[in-house]
Design a protein around this motif. Structure first.
Motif, PDB file in Angstrom:
ATOM      1  N   THR A 138      -4.756   8.681   6.053  1.00  0.00           N
ATOM      2  CA  THR A 138      -4.919   7.583   5.090  1.00  0.00           C
ATOM      3  C   THR A 138      -5.513   6.372   5.798  1.00  0.00           C
ATOM      4  N   TYR A 139      -5.811   5.346   5.005  1.00  0.00           N
ATOM      5  CA  TYR A 139      -6.246   4.060   5.565  1.00  0.00           C
ATOM      6  C   TYR A 139      -5.072   3.302   6.168  1.00  0.00           C
ATOM      7  N   SER A 140      -3.976   3.168   5.428  1.00  0.00           N
ATOM      8  CA  SER A 140      -2.873   2.308   5.865  1.00  0.00           C
ATOM      9  C   SER A 140      -1.603   3.114   6.123  1.00  0.00           C
ATOM     10  N   LEU A 141      -0.676   2.483   6.816  1.00  0.00           N
ATOM     11  CA  LEU A 141       0.631   3.106   7.057  1.00  0.00           C
ATOM     12  C   LEU A 141       1.408   3.255   5.764  1.00  0.00           C
ATOM     13  N   ALA A 142       1.289   2.271   4.861  1.00  0.00           N
ATOM     14  CA  ALA A 142       1.995   2.358   3.578  1.00  0.00           C
ATOM     15  C   ALA A 142       1.504   3.557   2.782  1.00  0.00           C
ATOM     16  N   GLN A 143       0.193   3.780   2.773  1.00  0.00           N
ATOM     17  CA  GLN A 143      -0.340   4.950   2.077  1.00  0.00           C
ATOM     18  C   GLN A 143       0.174   6.241   2.710  1.00  0.00           C
ATOM     19  N   ALA A 144       0.206   6.285   4.032  1.00  0.00           N
ATOM     20  CA  ALA A 144       0.726   7.473   4.718  1.00  0.00           C
ATOM     21  C   ALA A 144       2.185   7.707   4.355  1.00  0.00           C
ATOM     22  N   ASP A 145       2.972   6.631   4.322  1.00  0.00           N
ATOM     23  CA  ASP A 145       4.383   6.748   3.924  1.00  0.00           C
ATOM     24  C   ASP A 145       4.496   7.359   2.529  1.00  0.00           C
ATOM     25  N   ASP A 146       3.652   6.874   1.611  1.00  0.00           N
ATOM     26  CA  ASP A 146       3.711   7.353   0.220  1.00  0.00           C
ATOM     27  C   ASP A 146       3.331   8.830   0.124  1.00  0.00           C
ATOM     28  N   VAL A 147       2.258   9.218   0.808  1.00  0.00           N
ATOM     29  CA  VAL A 147       1.798  10.610   0.749  1.00  0.00           C
ATOM     30  C   VAL A 147       2.841  11.548   1.342  1.00  0.00           C
ATOM     31  N   ILE A 148       3.387  11.178   2.487  1.00  0.00           N
ATOM     32  CA  ILE A 148       4.389  12.030   3.143  1.00  0.00           C
ATOM     33  C   ILE A 148       5.616  12.183   2.255  1.00  0.00           C
ATOM     34  N   ALA A 149       6.091  11.071   1.698  1.00  0.00           N
ATOM     35  CA  ALA A 149       7.280  11.124   0.842  1.00  0.00           C
ATOM     36  C   ALA A 149       7.019  11.959  -0.405  1.00  0.00           C
ATOM     37  N   ALA A 150       5.843  11.800  -1.014  1.00  0.00           N
ATOM     38  CA  ALA A 150       5.522  12.553  -2.229  1.00  0.00           C
ATOM     39  C   ALA A 150       5.445  14.047  -1.948  1.00  0.00           C
TER      40      ALA A 150
END
Length: 376
Positions: free
Chosen positions: A116-128
């Motif tokens: 992803t671009y950001s850490l927040a996006q990575a957090d969201d993708v991993i959690a989903a």
């Protein structure tokens, strides 16, 4: 049969293998569709791209007519178990979240890097993906390359003792190909990184969020140290050392020349034990790295185990790259992980270069060169 589909039909999905030359030494296939075609247990049920040029080129190359402009329609109609997400970084987050949150029956995602671009996006993708029970493998290729897998097995079997230090070099930007560089080291550390210090190529390079070259030093929670060189790596280019208490593994020339060094009894007349070099034997079942990814994911679906390069592994690589930038901005020194500001990110190099897919640009260059040759 395991049903598979591909979103994004450019270079890494379809045409990468065409760029290889006779003596490059790459074990092909490497492009996602080519790897799927090489696995008898997989059936490619759909290909999707928003660019009509990409769809028609894939049809001509692979003889697959199940082509879709809208990946959602493809997922709903074909119900694949494995989906490759081969787009650029820009749309990748939304696509992965749609797959994870939609009711498409997907069991595994093979995603291109960076995640992803950001850490927040990575957090969201991993959690989903975790919530949906979807196995996520991020294409940091060498995590599945035979020589790196064998190196990992030699370490697990105790051939170099306890790992103390890892280092490697590849001239690259730290988000784009830095994803490869960093995960080639962290796959051997057996612990997450605790802190990072680093230097970027210049103050100007890290003034914004664009990708940049840099060098970094990191320390893991278990005490393993590591260094990577993303700026000009010189003789260390595409070479990696894993040093242990009883020996070391050296992966030279992008692991085409792997060596195992062990401390052994010296020759007659030598007073002390000395390092001795052993060359790696080839794998009993040599396979291209991408083919190994697919077998790994099929095994993940069967057993519930994680892939060799998870979303968490790819997120860590991004976080380390961001930490190098933050360290440089602060004049050097330690940056602790995890970073508190999850909005931080890096615009990967391929997005900065062009919004047009590289495969289309390359085809245009080939046609222009041919036409120029005819004129001359």
């Amino acid at each position: 049969m395991t049903r598979a589909a591909v979103i994004g039909l450019g270079r890494i999905a379809s045409t990468w293998d065409e760029e290889r030359r006779k003596y490059d030494g790459w074990h092909l296939p490497h492009a996602h569709i080519g790897c799927m075609a090489a696995v008898p247990e997989i059936e490619v049920v759909g290909l999707s791209d928003t660019w009509v040029e990409q769809r028609e080129a894939a049809r001509a190359k692979w003889g697959i007519d199940a082509l879709f402009e809208d990946y959602r329609e493809m997922l709903a109609r074909t119900r694949p178990q494995i989906v490759s997400v081969c787009t650029s970084m820009k749309p990748r987050t939304d696509i992965m979240l749609e797959i994870a949150n939609g009711d498409y029956g997907v069991q595994a995602i093979w995603a291109e890097k960076p995640l992803t671009y950001s850490l927040a996006q990575a957090d969201d993708v991993i959690a989903a993906c975790r919530r949906a029970g979807i196995h996520l493998a991020v294409n940091c290729t060498h995590c599945w390359k035979d020589s790196f897998i064998q190196a990992r097995e030699l370490i697990d079997d105790g051939f170099i003792g306890d790992v103390l230090h890892v280092q490697g070099g590849r001239s690259c930007n730290l988000s784009h190909n830095g994803s490869h560089l960093i995960t080639r080291l962290t796959m051997f550390t057996d612990s997450r990184v605790a802190w990072v210090a680093g230097e970027a190529e210049s103050d100007e390079a890290v003034a914004g969020d664009h990708d940049f070259a840099g060098d970094g030093y990191f320390v893991c929670h278990n005490g393993v140290r590591g260094m990577f060189h993303g700026m000009r790596a010189g003789a260390l280019e595409l070479s990696y050392d894993i040093t242990g208490t009883e020996g070391m593994i050296r992966l030279m020339d992008d692991s085409r020349s792997p060596e195992l060094w062990r401390i052994e009894e010296g020759l007659p007349g030598q007073r002390n034990p000395a390092p001795a070099c052993h060359f790696f034997r080839p794998s009993h079942t040599p396979r291209a790295a991408g083919v190994n990814v697919l077998y790994d994911l099929m095994d993940c679906i069967e057993t519930g185990e994680d892939s060799r390069c998870t979303g968490e592994d790819a997120r860590e690589a991004l976080e380390i790259a961001i930490a190098v930038r933050e360290s440089h901005r602060k004049g050097g020194g330690r940056v602790d992980l995890p970073l508190e500001d999850r909005s931080l990110g890096i615009v990967s190099h391929e997005v900065v270069v062009s919004e047009v897919p590289r495969a289309i640009l390359r085809r245009g260059e080939t046609v222009a060169a041919a036409q120029a040759g005819e004129v001359s």
